[in-house]
Design an enzyme around this catalytic site. Structure first.
Site, PDB file in Angstrom:
ATOM      1  N   GLU A   1       0.639  -1.034   0.685  1.00  0.00           N
ATOM      2  CA  GLU A   1      -0.109   0.337  -0.075  1.00  0.00           C
ATOM      3  C   GLU A   1       1.060   1.410   0.209  1.00  0.00           C
ATOM      4  O   GLU A   1       0.791   2.366   0.955  1.00  0.00           O
ATOM      5  CB  GLU A   1      -1.172   0.149   1.197  1.00  0.00           C
ATOM      6  CG  GLU A   1      -2.131  -1.446   1.583  1.00  0.00           C
ATOM      7  CD  GLU A   1      -2.405  -1.676   3.036  1.00  0.00           C
ATOM      8  OE1 GLU A   1      -1.751  -0.334   3.750  1.00  0.00           O
ATOM      9  OE2 GLU A   1      -3.426  -2.200   3.445  1.00  0.00           O
TER      10      GLU A   1
ATOM     11  N   GLY B   1       1.760   4.885  -0.449  1.00  0.00           N
ATOM     12  CA  GLY B   1       1.269   6.247  -1.280  1.00  0.00           C
ATOM     13  C   GLY B   1       2.232   7.310  -1.524  1.00  0.00           C
ATOM     14  O   GLY B   1       2.782   7.727  -1.802  1.00  0.00           O
TER      15      GLY B   1
ATOM     16  N   CYS C   1      -3.144  33.428  10.673  1.00  0.00           N
ATOM     17  CA  CYS C   1      -2.413  33.760  12.192  1.00  0.00           C
ATOM     18  C   CYS C   1      -1.899  32.637  13.016  1.00  0.00           C
ATOM     19  O   CYS C   1      -3.240  32.348  14.091  1.00  0.00           O
ATOM     20  CB  CYS C   1      -4.013  34.305  12.558  1.00  0.00           C
ATOM     21  SG  CYS C   1      -4.916  35.913  11.729  1.00  0.00           S
TER      22      CYS C   1
HETATM   23  N1  LLP Z   1      -1.281   2.160   4.334  1.00  0.00           N
HETATM   24  C1  LLP Z   1      -1.988   2.365   5.839  1.00  0.00           C
HETATM   25  C2  LLP Z   1      -2.707   1.366   6.634  1.00  0.00           C
HETATM   26  C3  LLP Z   1      -1.416   3.757   6.358  1.00  0.00           C
HETATM   27  O1  LLP Z   1      -2.589   3.962   7.092  1.00  0.00           O
HETATM   28  C4  LLP Z   1      -0.647   4.309   5.706  1.00  0.00           C
HETATM   29  C5  LLP Z   1      -0.949   5.877   5.749  1.00  0.00           C
HETATM   30  C6  LLP Z   1      -0.156   3.952   4.104  1.00  0.00           C
HETATM   31  C7  LLP Z   1      -0.835   2.785   3.561  1.00  0.00           C
HETATM   32  C8  LLP Z   1       0.519   4.569   3.722  1.00  0.00           C
HETATM   33  O2  LLP Z   1       1.838   4.854   3.753  1.00  0.00           O
HETATM   34  P1  LLP Z   1       3.315   6.267   2.979  1.00  0.00           P
HETATM   35  O3  LLP Z   1       3.359   4.511   2.387  1.00  0.00           O
HETATM   36  O4  LLP Z   1       2.313   6.950   2.361  1.00  0.00           O
HETATM   37  O5  LLP Z   1       4.056   5.987   3.406  1.00  0.00           O
HETATM   38  N2  LLP Z   1       0.015  12.339   7.558  1.00  0.00           N
HETATM   39  C9  LLP Z   1       1.868  11.787   7.697  1.00  0.00           C
HETATM   40  C10 LLP Z   1       2.000  10.868   6.950  1.00  0.00           C
HETATM   41  C11 LLP Z   1       0.706  10.001   7.715  1.00  0.00           C
HETATM   42  C12 LLP Z   1       0.623   8.015   6.743  1.00  0.00           C
HETATM   43  C13 LLP Z   1      -0.513   7.839   7.460  1.00  0.00           C
HETATM   44  N3  LLP Z   1      -0.810   6.550   6.790  1.00  0.00           N
HETATM   45  C14 LLP Z   1       2.378  12.940   6.245  1.00  0.00           C
HETATM   46  O6  LLP Z   1       2.584  13.800   5.765  1.00  0.00           O
HETATM   47  O7  LLP Z   1       3.983  12.683   6.588  1.00  0.00           O
END
Ligand code: LLP
Length: 406
Positions: A270, A272, A340
Site C-alpha cells: 500500500e 503512497g 494567524c
Molecule cells: N497503509 C496504511 C494502513 C496507512 O495508514 C498508510 C499511511 C499507508 C498505507 C501509506 O503510507 P505511505 O506509503 O504513504 O508512507 N501525514 C503523514 C503521513 C501519515 C501516514 C498515514 N498512513 C505525513 O505527511 O508524513
C-alpha cells in the site's frame, strides 16, 4: 529531473512555471505525470519477482485524476473512508483491487464496502469483526477480511507517523490476534483472507521491515491459518533533502520474495508517498516581504491550510524561486504563510537569492500528504491542482470558490 532551470526560470517537464502562473491563481499544486509513472514503474520493477498487488494509498493523494492515472498503470487502491472508496471507484479502480483499512470504520462505511465487494476489509478489532459479520448476514454475503496485526516494531520514523509500536491504536496485539484466529469460526459470514500490517510512514531503513517479516512469519505459523494474502502496507520513505538516505527497496524485495515463497501466499503493498511524494510542487506568490531586524519574512499566499506538513510534523520542504536572480538577499530568510498562527511557517535559510514581492516560489516534494491534508482553515478556499501530462497543462481540480464554503 522534473524541475529544472532554463536561463534562471524554473520549468516543470519543459513547461515554464511563470507561464502557468499567468492563467492560474496561486497557490496551486502542480504534478508531473511523467514522474508519477516513473515512480510507479520503478516500484513495480523492484518487486517484479514478488508480483504483488499494488494498492496506491489514496490518503497520500486523493485527486481522482491521479488515482485514475495510477489505475491505468495497473494499481489498485488502499482506502480508509467511504469518500476515498467512492473516489477510487470513480477513478475506475475495480473493487477486487481495493483494500479498506482504518481503525474506526462506521456501519455505513462498512455497508458500502460490503455491497461493492471490495477485495479486503482489513479489520482492527474484534468489535469490527462482529459488526461486519452482522451486516454481511443481513445482506446475505460472505465478506473477505484481513486482520491487521500490531507487530510491536518501532519504525524509527517521526513519532507522529509511527504506527507499529505496542502502545499505538493500530491493529491487534499478537495475543489478541491469535485469540481471534482461534475463535474465528463463530463469524459465519466472514472469510479470513489476509493478514495485514503497516508500521509507519517515511521509513528510510529496511530493518524495521525485516523485523516485521520475522514477527509475521512466527505468528502465521502459530495461527495455523493459510492466509491467501499478506498485506505488508506502505511506509516507504523518500529523500526530502539532498543528503538524505534512500531506502534500499531492492534488498527488501529479496526478503519479501523469500517470505512469500515460504508461505506460498500473495503479497499486497500500500505505497503512497513513494509513488507521489516527489511528483508534486506547490506554487505560491510572495505577497509581502517585511524585514524585522536582520530577518526577511517572506510572506506567501500559501499557508498551513494549503500545506500542513511543516506545521504538523516540523517537516522541512525546500522552497526554490521561480525566477532565480544572481543577487543575494540581505540577511536571513524565513518563508511564512498568511495564517494567524505562529506555526504557519515553512522553512528558514541563511542565504537566499534575491526575491521581490509578487515573485513566485515553488515548495518542493509536496505530492504526498500535501493537497490531501489541506483544509479550509481561516475560510480559505482549497487550491487548484494541475497535472502536466505529455506537454499539456490539465486542471485536475479547480480552485474552490469562496462562495462554496460560506
Ligand atoms: N497503509 C496504511 C494502513 C496507512 O495508514 C498508510 C499511511 C499507508 C498505507 C501509506 O503510507 P505511505 O506509503 O504513504 O508512507 N501525514 C503523514 C503521513 C501519515 C501516514 C498515514 N498512513 C505525513 O505527511 O508524513
Amino acid at each position: 529531473m522534473t524541475l529544472n532551470y532554463k536561463n534562471s526560470n524554473l520549468f516543470i517537464d519543459n513547461l515554464s512555471i511563470k507561464n502557468i502562473t499567468k492563467k492560474n491563481i496561486t497557490p496551486f499544486y502542480i504534478y508531473s505525470f511523467k514522474k508519477i509513472k516513473n515512480n510507479y514503474q520503478n516500484f513495480s520493477n523492484y518487486f517484479k519477482k514478488v508480483s504483488p498487488l499494488i494498492c496506491f494509498s489514496v490518503k497520500s493523494n486523493s485527486n481522482v485524476s491521479i488515482i485514475s492515472e495510477l489505475g491505468r498503470m495497473g494499481s489498485g487502491a488502499d482506502v480508509v473512508s467511504e469518500g476515498e472508496l467512492l473516489k477510487a471507484l470513480k477513478a475506475k479502480i475495480k473493487p477486487n483491487k481495493i483494500v479498506f483499512s482504518g481503525v474506526g470504520k462506521t456501519e455505513n462505511e462498512l455497508k458500502v464496502a460490503i455491497k461493492k465487494r471490495v477485495l479486503l476489509i482489513n479489520i482492527e478489532s474484534e468489535s469490527e469483526a462482529k459488526l461486519i459479520d452482522k451486516i454481511s448476514k443481513k445482506m446475505r454475503r460472505i465478506t473477505s477480511i484481513g486482520i491487521r496485526i500490531n507487530p510491536g516494531v518501532d519504525a524509527n520514523t517521526l513519532s507522529k507517523i509511527s504506527t507499529g509500536k505496542l502502545d499505538s491504536k493500530f491493529g491487534l496485539p499478537k495475543s489478541n490476534f491469535l485469540n481471534l484466529c482461534r475463535n474465528f469460526k463463530k463469524f459465519r459470514n466472514l472469510k479470513i483472507k489476509a493478514l495485514s500490517v503497516h508500521i509507519g510512514s517515511q521509513i528510510t531503513s529496511i530493518n524495521p521491515y525485516r523485523k516485521t517479516l520475522n514477527v509475521l512469519y512466527k505468528i502465521i505459523k502459530l495461527s495455523r491459518i493459510n492466509f491467501e494474502y499478506i498485506d505488508l502496507g506502505g511506509g516507504f520513505g523518500i529523500p526530502y533533502q539532498n543528503k538524505q538516505k534512500k531506502i534500499d527497496i531492492g534488498r527488501y524485495s529479496k526478503l519479501v520474495n523469500k517470505f512469500k515463497k515460504k508461505l506460498n501466499c500473495k503479497i499486497i503493498f500500500e505505497p503512497g508517498r513513494f509513488i507521489v511524494g516527489n511528483t508534486g510542487t506547490l506554487i505560491s506568490r510572495i505577497v509581502f516581504i517585511k524585514k524585522n531586524r536582520n530577518k526577511n519574512f517572506v510572506i506567501l499566499d500559501a499557508g498551513m491550510n494549503d500545506f500542513m506538513r511543516p506545521a504538523l510534523y516540523n517537516a522541512k520542504h525546500n522552497i526554490i524561486p521561480v525566477l532565480k536572480l544572481k543577487k543575494q538577499m540581505n540577511g536571513n530568510v524565513e518563508f511564512v504563510g498568511p495564517i494567524c498562527e505562529s506555526t504557519d511557517t515553512f522553512v528558514k535559510y541563511r542565504n537566499y537569492s534575491l526575491l521581490n514581492e509578487n515573485n513566485y516560489v515553488a515548495i518542493t516534494n509536496v505530492g504526498a500528504y500535501g493537497s490531501s491534508l489541506s483544509s479550509n482553515y481561516n475560510t480559505r478556499p482549497l487550491a487548484s491542482e494541475i497535472l502536466i501530462k505529455k506537454g499539456k497543462v490539465k486542471i485536475i481540480r479547480r480552485r474552490q470558490k469562496i462562495s462554496e464554503i460560506i
